[in-house]
Design a protein around this motif. Structure first.
Motif, short mmCIF file in Angstrom:
data_model
loop_
_atom_site.label_atom_id
_atom_site.label_comp_id
_atom_site.label_asym_id
_atom_site.label_seq_id
_atom_site.Cartn_x
_atom_site.Cartn_y
_atom_site.Cartn_z
N UNK A 73 -24.51 0.76 18.68
CA UNK A 73 -25.73 0.81 17.89
C UNK A 73 -25.40 0.69 16.41
N UNK A 74 -25.90 -0.34 15.78
CA UNK A 74 -25.59 -0.56 14.36
C UNK A 74 -26.50 0.33 13.52
N UNK A 75 -25.93 1.19 12.65
CA UNK A 75 -26.75 2.09 11.85
C UNK A 75 -27.37 1.39 10.64
N UNK A 104 -30.51 4.46 12.47
CA UNK A 104 -30.63 5.51 11.48
C UNK A 104 -29.38 5.64 10.63
N UNK A 105 -29.20 6.84 10.08
CA UNK A 105 -28.07 7.12 9.20
C UNK A 105 -26.96 7.81 9.98
N UNK A 106 -25.74 7.30 9.89
CA UNK A 106 -24.57 7.99 10.42
C UNK A 106 -23.99 8.84 9.29
N UNK A 138 -30.74 10.77 12.08
CA UNK A 138 -29.39 11.04 11.58
C UNK A 138 -28.45 11.37 12.73
N UNK A 139 -27.26 10.78 12.68
CA UNK A 139 -26.22 11.04 13.69
C UNK A 139 -25.00 11.64 13.00
N UNK A 154 -18.95 -3.23 7.38
CA UNK A 154 -18.62 -1.81 7.39
C UNK A 154 -19.42 -1.07 8.45
N UNK A 155 -20.68 -1.46 8.60
CA UNK A 155 -21.53 -0.80 9.59
C UNK A 155 -21.01 -1.04 11.01
N UNK A 156 -20.42 -2.20 11.23
CA UNK A 156 -19.91 -2.55 12.55
C UNK A 156 -18.85 -1.54 13.01
#
Length: 457
Positions: A39-41, A86-88, A67-68, A26-28
Protein backbone atom coordinates in the motif's frame (compact mmCIF):
# COMPACT_ATOMS: atom_id res chain seq x y z
CA UNK A 1 -7.41 13.75 -2.03
CA UNK A 2 -8.60 17.28 -1.20
CA UNK A 3 -6.77 17.44 2.10
CA UNK A 4 -3.43 16.33 0.70
CA UNK A 5 -1.81 19.65 -0.18
CA UNK A 6 -2.76 21.55 3.00
CA UNK A 7 -2.07 18.56 5.20
CA UNK A 8 1.37 17.93 3.72
CA UNK A 9 2.23 21.61 3.89
CA UNK A 10 1.40 21.74 7.62
CA UNK A 11 3.18 18.44 8.21
CA UNK A 12 6.35 19.91 6.74
CA UNK A 13 5.93 23.00 8.91
CA UNK A 14 5.77 20.82 12.02
CA UNK A 15 8.64 18.45 11.22
CA UNK A 16 10.68 20.20 8.55
CA UNK A 17 10.91 19.04 4.96
CA UNK A 18 13.86 16.76 5.74
CA UNK A 19 11.60 14.64 7.98
CA UNK A 20 8.81 14.14 5.46
CA UNK A 21 9.01 11.87 2.40
CA UNK A 22 6.56 12.47 -0.45
CA UNK A 23 8.54 11.43 -3.54
CA UNK A 24 7.19 8.27 -5.25
CA UNK A 25 10.56 6.50 -5.11
CA UNK A 26 10.75 7.09 -1.35
CA UNK A 27 7.15 6.13 -0.72
CA UNK A 28 7.71 2.83 -2.52
CA UNK A 29 10.23 1.78 0.15
CA UNK A 30 7.53 2.14 2.81
CA UNK A 31 4.75 0.51 0.78
CA UNK A 32 5.38 -3.02 2.04
CA UNK A 33 6.44 -4.99 5.11
CA UNK A 34 7.39 -8.66 5.48
CA UNK A 35 3.94 -9.83 4.38
CA UNK A 36 2.41 -10.03 0.91
CA UNK A 37 0.41 -6.83 1.51
CA UNK A 38 1.31 -3.55 -0.16
CA UNK A 39 0.00 0.00 0.00
CA UNK A 40 1.59 3.25 -1.13
CA UNK A 41 1.19 5.94 1.57
CA UNK A 42 0.42 9.61 1.09
CA UNK A 43 3.63 10.46 2.94
CA UNK A 44 6.13 9.11 5.45
CA UNK A 45 7.00 11.17 8.54
CA UNK A 46 10.09 10.72 10.73
CA UNK A 47 9.61 12.34 14.14
CA UNK A 48 12.62 12.58 16.42
CA UNK A 49 10.89 13.72 19.63
CA UNK A 50 7.61 12.87 21.35
CA UNK A 51 6.52 16.52 21.02
CA UNK A 52 6.63 16.08 17.25
CA UNK A 53 4.52 12.92 17.51
CA UNK A 54 1.91 14.85 19.50
CA UNK A 55 1.75 17.56 16.84
CA UNK A 56 1.35 14.96 14.08
CA UNK A 57 -1.49 13.34 16.03
CA UNK A 58 -3.22 16.71 16.30
CA UNK A 59 -2.82 17.23 12.58
CA UNK A 60 -4.25 13.87 11.51
CA UNK A 61 -7.29 14.47 13.71
CA UNK A 62 -7.85 17.89 12.10
CA UNK A 63 -7.61 16.55 8.53
CA UNK A 64 -8.92 13.04 9.22
CA UNK A 65 -5.84 11.41 7.70
CA UNK A 66 -5.31 7.68 8.47
CA UNK A 67 -2.04 6.94 10.27
CA UNK A 68 0.09 3.79 10.40
CA UNK A 69 2.79 3.57 13.12
CA UNK A 70 5.83 1.73 11.77
CA UNK A 71 9.00 0.35 13.31
CA UNK A 72 11.37 -1.57 11.05
CA UNK A 73 8.71 -3.03 8.74
CA UNK A 74 9.27 -6.63 9.85
CA UNK A 75 5.54 -7.29 10.39
CA UNK A 76 4.37 -10.44 8.60
CA UNK A 77 0.67 -9.52 8.43
CA UNK A 78 0.53 -6.15 6.68
CA UNK A 79 0.11 -4.12 9.86
CA UNK A 80 2.99 -1.77 8.97
CA UNK A 81 1.53 -0.82 5.57
CA UNK A 82 -0.88 2.03 4.76
CA UNK A 83 -3.95 0.46 3.17
CA UNK A 84 -5.85 3.77 2.96
CA UNK A 85 -3.28 6.07 1.32
CA UNK A 86 -2.59 7.66 4.68
CA UNK A 87 0.46 8.75 6.63
CA UNK A 88 3.14 6.28 7.71
CA UNK A 89 4.71 7.43 10.99
CA UNK A 90 8.16 5.87 11.07
CA UNK A 91 9.86 5.65 14.46
CA UNK A 92 13.29 4.72 13.14
CA UNK A 93 14.72 8.07 14.34
CA UNK A 94 13.20 7.75 17.82
CA UNK A 95 15.70 5.09 18.80
CA UNK A 96 17.16 6.22 22.12
CA UNK A 97 17.55 4.26 25.34
CA UNK A 98 16.33 6.91 27.76
CA UNK A 99 17.04 5.41 31.18
CA UNK A 100 18.30 2.29 32.92
CA UNK A 101 17.51 1.87 36.60
CA UNK A 102 19.64 -0.93 38.03
CA UNK A 103 17.92 -0.93 41.41
CA UNK A 104 14.42 -1.16 39.92
CA UNK A 105 15.63 -3.40 37.07
CA UNK A 106 13.77 -1.45 34.43
CA UNK A 107 14.74 0.31 31.24
CA UNK A 108 12.91 3.11 29.41
CA UNK A 109 13.21 3.20 25.64
CA UNK A 110 11.78 4.97 22.64
CA UNK A 111 9.81 2.75 20.24
CA UNK A 112 12.46 2.73 17.51
CA UNK A 113 15.15 1.00 19.61
CA UNK A 114 16.13 -2.33 18.04
CA UNK A 115 15.59 -5.43 20.16
CA UNK A 116 19.12 -6.66 19.42
CA UNK A 117 20.62 -3.27 20.27
CA UNK A 118 18.84 -3.28 23.64
CA UNK A 119 20.12 -6.79 24.36
CA UNK A 120 23.72 -5.73 23.68
CA UNK A 121 23.35 -2.63 25.84
CA UNK A 122 21.88 -4.53 28.79
CA UNK A 123 24.47 -7.30 28.65
CA UNK A 124 27.16 -4.76 29.60
CA UNK A 125 25.35 -4.42 32.94
CA UNK A 126 24.76 -8.15 33.39
CA UNK A 127 21.08 -7.76 32.49
CA UNK A 128 18.81 -9.54 30.08
CA UNK A 129 15.69 -8.74 28.04
CA UNK A 130 14.44 -12.25 27.11
CA UNK A 131 11.88 -11.79 24.26
CA UNK A 132 13.77 -12.81 21.11
CA UNK A 133 11.70 -12.95 17.92
CA UNK A 134 13.57 -14.33 14.90
CA UNK A 135 13.88 -10.74 13.68
CA UNK A 136 15.34 -9.48 16.98
CA UNK A 137 18.50 -8.14 15.32
CA UNK A 138 16.51 -5.69 13.17
CA UNK A 139 12.99 -5.42 14.66
CA UNK A 140 12.07 -2.57 17.00
CA UNK A 141 10.81 -2.70 20.57
CA UNK A 142 7.80 -0.63 19.51
CA UNK A 143 6.94 -3.16 16.81
CA UNK A 144 7.52 -6.04 19.23
CA UNK A 145 5.09 -4.49 21.71
CA UNK A 146 2.54 -3.72 18.99
CA UNK A 147 2.46 -7.37 17.86
CA UNK A 148 3.09 -9.03 21.24
CA UNK A 149 6.24 -10.65 19.85
CA UNK A 150 7.60 -13.85 21.37
CA UNK A 151 10.45 -16.08 20.29
CA UNK A 152 12.26 -19.27 21.31
CA UNK A 153 12.69 -18.20 24.94
CA UNK A 154 8.94 -17.88 25.47
CA UNK A 155 8.73 -21.31 27.11
CA UNK A 156 10.71 -20.30 30.20
CA UNK A 157 10.66 -16.52 30.16
CA UNK A 158 7.37 -15.57 28.55
CA UNK A 159 6.83 -13.08 25.73
CA UNK A 160 6.81 -9.30 25.32
CA UNK A 161 3.61 -8.92 27.35
CA UNK A 162 5.41 -10.23 30.43
CA UNK A 163 8.03 -7.45 30.36
CA UNK A 164 6.08 -4.29 29.52
CA UNK A 165 5.48 -2.37 32.76
CA UNK A 166 3.98 0.77 31.23
CA UNK A 167 3.52 2.61 27.96
CA UNK A 168 3.27 6.28 27.12
CA UNK A 169 0.59 6.44 24.44
CA UNK A 170 -0.54 9.20 22.10
CA UNK A 171 -4.04 9.42 20.61
CA UNK A 172 -5.46 11.28 17.60
CA UNK A 173 -5.91 14.91 18.64
CA UNK A 174 -2.65 14.89 20.61
CA UNK A 175 -3.77 13.56 23.98
CA UNK A 176 -0.98 11.62 25.66
CA UNK A 177 -1.12 9.39 28.76
CA UNK A 178 0.54 6.53 30.64
CA UNK A 179 -1.12 3.12 30.76
CA UNK A 180 0.15 2.36 34.25
CA UNK A 181 2.83 3.06 36.88
CA UNK A 182 6.53 2.21 36.60
CA UNK A 183 6.28 -0.04 39.65
CA UNK A 184 6.10 -3.84 39.70
CA UNK A 185 2.79 -3.58 41.55
CA UNK A 186 -0.05 -1.14 41.05
CA UNK A 187 -3.85 -1.50 41.03
CA UNK A 188 -5.13 2.08 41.33
CA UNK A 189 -6.47 2.28 37.79
CA UNK A 190 -7.59 -0.31 35.29
CA UNK A 191 -4.57 -2.15 33.90
CA UNK A 192 -4.48 -0.72 30.39
CA UNK A 193 -0.96 -1.88 29.53
CA UNK A 194 -1.91 -5.41 28.36
CA UNK A 195 -4.67 -3.91 26.23
CA UNK A 196 -2.10 -2.04 24.14
CA UNK A 197 0.38 -4.94 23.90
CA UNK A 198 -0.57 -6.71 20.67
CA UNK A 199 -2.95 -3.94 19.56
CA UNK A 200 -1.02 -3.50 16.28
CA UNK A 201 -1.23 0.29 16.21
CA UNK A 202 -5.03 0.35 16.24
CA UNK A 203 -5.54 1.96 19.66
CA UNK A 204 -2.67 4.39 20.13
CA UNK A 205 0.89 5.37 19.25
CA UNK A 206 3.72 4.49 21.65
CA UNK A 207 6.15 7.29 22.51
CA UNK A 208 7.95 5.67 25.48
CA UNK A 209 8.12 2.08 26.68
CA UNK A 210 9.05 0.89 30.18
CA UNK A 211 10.41 -2.66 30.30
CA UNK A 212 11.27 -5.01 33.11
CA UNK A 213 14.71 -6.65 32.77
CA UNK A 214 16.32 -9.55 34.66
CA UNK A 215 19.87 -10.76 35.41
CA UNK A 216 21.66 -12.45 32.52
CA UNK A 217 21.80 -16.25 33.05
CA UNK A 218 25.08 -17.51 34.47
CA UNK A 219 25.24 -20.61 32.25
CA UNK A 220 23.82 -21.68 28.89
CA UNK A 221 23.91 -25.07 27.17
CA UNK A 222 22.36 -25.94 23.81
CA UNK A 223 21.63 -29.45 22.59
CA UNK A 224 20.58 -30.12 19.00
CA UNK A 225 19.15 -33.62 18.71
CA UNK A 226 18.34 -35.70 15.61
CA UNK A 227 15.24 -37.88 15.53
CA UNK A 228 14.16 -40.82 13.38
CA UNK A 229 10.50 -40.34 14.26
CA UNK A 230 9.14 -36.93 13.43
CA UNK A 231 6.96 -36.52 16.51
CA UNK A 232 9.63 -37.69 19.01
CA UNK A 233 10.80 -34.13 19.93
CA UNK A 234 7.24 -33.29 20.96
CA UNK A 235 7.20 -36.32 23.25
CA UNK A 236 10.55 -35.30 24.76
CA UNK A 237 9.29 -31.79 25.52
CA UNK A 238 6.33 -33.31 27.32
CA UNK A 239 8.56 -35.67 29.31
CA UNK A 240 10.88 -32.86 30.40
CA UNK A 241 8.06 -30.60 31.53
CA UNK A 242 6.45 -33.43 33.49
CA UNK A 243 9.81 -33.98 35.23
CA UNK A 244 9.79 -30.27 36.21
CA UNK A 245 12.57 -29.25 33.82
CA UNK A 246 11.75 -25.99 32.03
CA UNK A 247 14.11 -25.42 29.10
CA UNK A 248 14.85 -21.85 28.09
CA UNK A 249 13.97 -22.88 24.53
CA UNK A 250 12.56 -25.95 22.82
CA UNK A 251 12.51 -25.42 19.06
CA UNK A 252 11.08 -28.08 16.74
CA UNK A 253 12.09 -28.62 13.10
CA UNK A 254 9.71 -30.95 11.25
CA UNK A 255 10.64 -33.16 8.30
CA UNK A 256 9.41 -30.78 5.57
CA UNK A 257 11.36 -27.86 7.06
CA UNK A 258 14.33 -30.20 7.40
CA UNK A 259 14.07 -30.90 3.67
CA UNK A 260 14.24 -27.15 3.00
CA UNK A 261 17.31 -26.73 5.21
CA UNK A 262 19.04 -29.56 3.37
CA UNK A 263 18.17 -28.09 -0.02
CA UNK A 264 19.61 -24.77 1.13
CA UNK A 265 22.72 -26.54 2.46
CA UNK A 266 22.21 -25.11 5.96
CA UNK A 267 23.20 -28.33 7.76
CA UNK A 268 24.42 -31.91 7.42
CA UNK A 269 22.68 -34.88 9.01
CA UNK A 270 24.40 -37.75 10.82
CA UNK A 271 22.36 -40.22 8.73
CA UNK A 272 19.55 -40.23 6.17
CA UNK A 273 16.94 -41.57 8.58
CA UNK A 274 16.59 -38.29 10.48
CA UNK A 275 13.00 -36.95 10.35
CA UNK A 276 13.15 -33.97 12.72
CA UNK A 277 15.34 -31.85 14.98
CA UNK A 278 15.00 -30.41 18.47
CA UNK A 279 16.93 -27.35 19.65
CA UNK A 280 16.90 -27.56 23.45
CA UNK A 281 18.56 -24.81 25.49
CA UNK A 282 19.04 -24.90 29.25
CA UNK A 283 20.12 -21.85 31.21
CA UNK A 284 20.37 -20.44 34.72
CA UNK A 285 22.63 -20.95 37.73
CA UNK A 286 25.47 -23.28 36.73
CA UNK A 287 24.82 -26.01 39.29
CA UNK A 288 21.15 -26.28 38.32
CA UNK A 289 21.98 -26.27 34.60
CA UNK A 290 24.45 -29.13 35.05
CA UNK A 291 21.86 -31.09 37.03
CA UNK A 292 19.22 -30.61 34.32
CA UNK A 293 21.74 -31.32 31.57
CA UNK A 294 22.56 -34.71 33.09
CA UNK A 295 18.86 -35.65 33.12
CA UNK A 296 18.45 -34.64 29.48
CA UNK A 297 21.59 -36.48 28.35
CA UNK A 298 20.54 -39.60 30.28
CA UNK A 299 17.15 -39.45 28.53
CA UNK A 300 18.77 -39.09 25.11
CA UNK A 301 21.17 -41.96 25.75
CA UNK A 302 18.34 -44.20 26.96
CA UNK A 303 16.41 -43.51 23.77
CA UNK A 304 19.49 -43.80 21.54
CA UNK A 305 19.19 -40.21 20.30
CA UNK A 306 22.22 -38.63 18.63
CA UNK A 307 22.86 -34.98 19.54
CA UNK A 308 25.37 -32.16 19.42
CA UNK A 309 26.13 -30.12 22.54
CA UNK A 310 27.43 -26.56 22.74
CA UNK A 311 28.43 -24.75 25.93
CA UNK A 312 30.46 -21.76 24.74
CA UNK A 313 28.64 -18.63 23.54
CA UNK A 314 30.32 -18.90 20.14
CA UNK A 315 29.31 -22.53 19.54
CA UNK A 316 25.80 -21.94 20.86
CA UNK A 317 25.25 -19.05 18.45
CA UNK A 318 26.71 -21.10 15.57
CA UNK A 319 24.13 -23.84 16.15
CA UNK A 320 21.30 -21.30 16.56
CA UNK A 321 22.15 -19.94 13.12
CA UNK A 322 20.72 -23.16 11.68
CA UNK A 323 17.38 -22.39 13.33
CA UNK A 324 17.53 -18.76 12.19
CA UNK A 325 18.11 -19.98 8.66
CA UNK A 326 14.71 -21.66 8.50
CA UNK A 327 12.69 -18.74 7.12
CA UNK A 328 14.92 -18.09 4.11
CA UNK A 329 15.37 -21.82 3.53
CA UNK A 330 11.68 -22.72 3.21
CA UNK A 331 11.60 -20.67 0.01
CA UNK A 332 13.54 -23.52 -1.58
CA UNK A 333 10.26 -25.49 -1.64
CA UNK A 334 8.14 -23.01 -3.58
CA UNK A 335 8.17 -19.50 -4.98
CA UNK A 336 4.96 -18.59 -3.14
CA UNK A 337 4.36 -18.79 0.61
CA UNK A 338 1.44 -18.50 3.01
CA UNK A 339 2.48 -18.37 6.66
CA UNK A 340 0.65 -18.51 9.97
CA UNK A 341 1.75 -18.74 13.56
CA UNK A 342 -0.75 -20.84 15.47
CA UNK A 343 -0.73 -22.08 19.05
CA UNK A 344 -2.01 -25.43 20.29
CA UNK A 345 -2.30 -26.86 23.77
CA UNK A 346 0.90 -28.88 24.12
CA UNK A 347 -1.09 -32.07 24.62
CA UNK A 348 -2.56 -31.61 21.11
CA UNK A 349 0.65 -30.87 19.19
CA UNK A 350 1.22 -34.46 18.06
CA UNK A 351 -2.32 -34.81 16.75
CA UNK A 352 -2.01 -31.50 14.90
CA UNK A 353 1.25 -32.59 13.28
CA UNK A 354 -0.36 -35.85 12.19
CA UNK A 355 -3.24 -33.97 10.55
CA UNK A 356 -0.77 -31.63 8.84
CA UNK A 357 1.08 -34.57 7.30
CA UNK A 358 -2.16 -36.15 6.06
CA UNK A 359 -3.20 -32.86 4.43
CA UNK A 360 0.23 -32.37 2.89
CA UNK A 361 0.09 -35.82 1.30
CA UNK A 362 -3.45 -35.32 -0.02
CA UNK A 363 -2.85 -31.88 -1.56
CA UNK A 364 0.74 -32.09 -2.75
CA UNK A 365 1.44 -28.69 -1.14
CA UNK A 366 4.53 -28.50 1.07
CA UNK A 367 3.61 -27.72 4.68
CA UNK A 368 6.45 -26.70 7.00
CA UNK A 369 5.46 -26.91 10.66
CA UNK A 370 8.28 -25.64 12.84
CA UNK A 371 8.87 -23.31 15.73
CA UNK A 372 8.39 -22.82 19.44
CA UNK A 373 6.97 -26.21 20.31
CA UNK A 374 7.83 -25.67 23.96
CA UNK A 375 4.86 -23.31 24.29
CA UNK A 376 2.77 -24.91 21.54
CA UNK A 377 3.52 -22.20 18.97
CA UNK A 378 3.91 -23.67 15.46
CA UNK A 379 4.86 -21.60 12.44
CA UNK A 380 2.91 -23.21 9.60
CA UNK A 381 4.24 -22.27 6.16
CA UNK A 382 2.66 -23.44 2.91
CA UNK A 383 5.04 -23.45 -0.07
CA UNK A 384 3.79 -23.81 -3.62
CA UNK A 385 3.96 -22.64 -7.22
CA UNK A 386 1.45 -20.36 -9.01
CA UNK A 387 -0.61 -23.29 -10.33
CA UNK A 388 -1.36 -24.50 -6.79
CA UNK A 389 -2.28 -21.15 -5.28
CA UNK A 390 -6.02 -21.80 -4.97
CA UNK A 391 -5.38 -25.25 -3.54
CA UNK A 392 -2.96 -23.74 -1.02
CA UNK A 393 -5.50 -21.11 0.08
CA UNK A 394 -8.13 -23.80 0.62
CA UNK A 395 -5.57 -25.88 2.53
CA UNK A 396 -4.77 -22.93 4.78
CA UNK A 397 -8.45 -22.58 5.67
CA UNK A 398 -8.61 -26.27 6.52
CA UNK A 399 -5.50 -26.06 8.71
CA UNK A 400 -6.78 -23.03 10.63
CA UNK A 401 -10.07 -24.82 11.28
CA UNK A 402 -8.12 -27.81 12.59
CA UNK A 403 -6.29 -25.46 14.98
CA UNK A 404 -9.62 -24.30 16.41
CA UNK A 405 -10.96 -27.88 16.53
CA UNK A 406 -7.95 -28.75 18.71
CA UNK A 407 -8.65 -25.85 21.12
CA UNK A 408 -5.88 -23.65 19.72
CA UNK A 409 -5.64 -20.01 18.68
CA UNK A 410 -4.99 -18.55 15.22
CA UNK A 411 -2.07 -16.29 16.14
CA UNK A 412 0.49 -16.44 18.91
CA UNK A 413 3.00 -13.68 18.22
CA UNK A 414 2.75 -12.30 14.68
CA UNK A 415 -0.63 -10.63 15.08
CA UNK A 416 -3.62 -10.45 12.75
CA UNK A 417 -2.78 -7.33 10.78
CA UNK A 418 -4.49 -6.77 7.46
CA UNK A 419 -4.06 -10.12 5.75
CA UNK A 420 -5.69 -12.31 8.45
CA UNK A 421 -8.71 -10.18 9.40
CA UNK A 422 -11.18 -12.53 7.76
CA UNK A 423 -10.27 -15.33 10.17
CA UNK A 424 -10.86 -13.40 13.40
CA UNK A 425 -14.59 -14.17 13.46
CA UNK A 426 -13.77 -17.89 13.27
CA UNK A 427 -12.27 -17.73 16.75
CA UNK A 428 -14.05 -14.87 18.52
CA UNK A 429 -17.74 -14.58 19.29
CA UNK A 430 -19.86 -11.71 18.00
CA UNK A 431 -19.92 -10.34 21.56
CA UNK A 432 -16.10 -10.35 21.76
CA UNK A 433 -15.86 -8.60 18.40
CA UNK A 434 -18.35 -5.96 19.52
CA UNK A 435 -16.29 -5.32 22.64
CA UNK A 436 -13.17 -4.85 20.51
CA UNK A 437 -14.96 -2.43 18.19
CA UNK A 438 -16.26 -0.41 21.14
CA UNK A 439 -12.77 -0.20 22.65
CA UNK A 440 -11.42 0.94 19.31
CA UNK A 441 -14.06 3.71 19.13
CA UNK A 442 -13.22 4.87 22.64
CA UNK A 443 -9.55 5.46 21.84
CA UNK A 444 -9.91 6.24 18.13
CA UNK A 445 -13.47 7.47 17.39
CA UNK A 446 -12.69 8.49 13.80
CA UNK A 447 -10.93 5.20 12.95
CA UNK A 448 -7.69 6.93 11.98
CA UNK A 449 -5.21 4.55 13.62
CA UNK A 450 -4.27 1.68 11.32
CA UNK A 451 -7.77 1.31 9.87
CA UNK A 452 -8.45 -2.10 8.37
CA UNK A 453 -6.02 -3.86 10.71
CA UNK A 454 -6.87 -6.52 13.32
CA UNK A 455 -10.61 -5.91 13.58
CA UNK A 456 -12.82 -7.28 10.76
CA UNK A 457 -15.09 -4.25 10.23
Amino acid sequence: MKYSFKFLSKLEEILGKEKVFTEPKDLLVYSYDSSSATGVPLAVAFPERKEEVVEVLRLIAEYKVPLVPRGAGTATTGSAVSHNHGLVLSFERMNRILDLNLEERLVVVEPGVLNGELKRYLKKFGLFYPPDPASYAYSTIGGNVATGAGGPRGLKYGTTKDYVLALEVGLPGGKIFWTGPFTLKGVVGYNLTPLFVGSEGTLGVFTEIVLKVIPFPEKRVLLVSYHREEEEPLEIISELLKSLITPASAEFIDKTTLLALLKNKRLELPDKGVQSLLFLELDGEEGMVQKELKKVEDLYQTKGIFYHKAESEEKIETLWEVRRGVSPSVRMLGEKKISDDVVLPRRNMKEFLKRIRDLEEKTGVYVCCFGHAGDGNFHVNLLFGPKKEEKAKALRNTILKEVLNLKGTLSGEHGIGYVKRSFVAWELSSFQLELMKNLKKMFDPDNLLNPGVKIPF
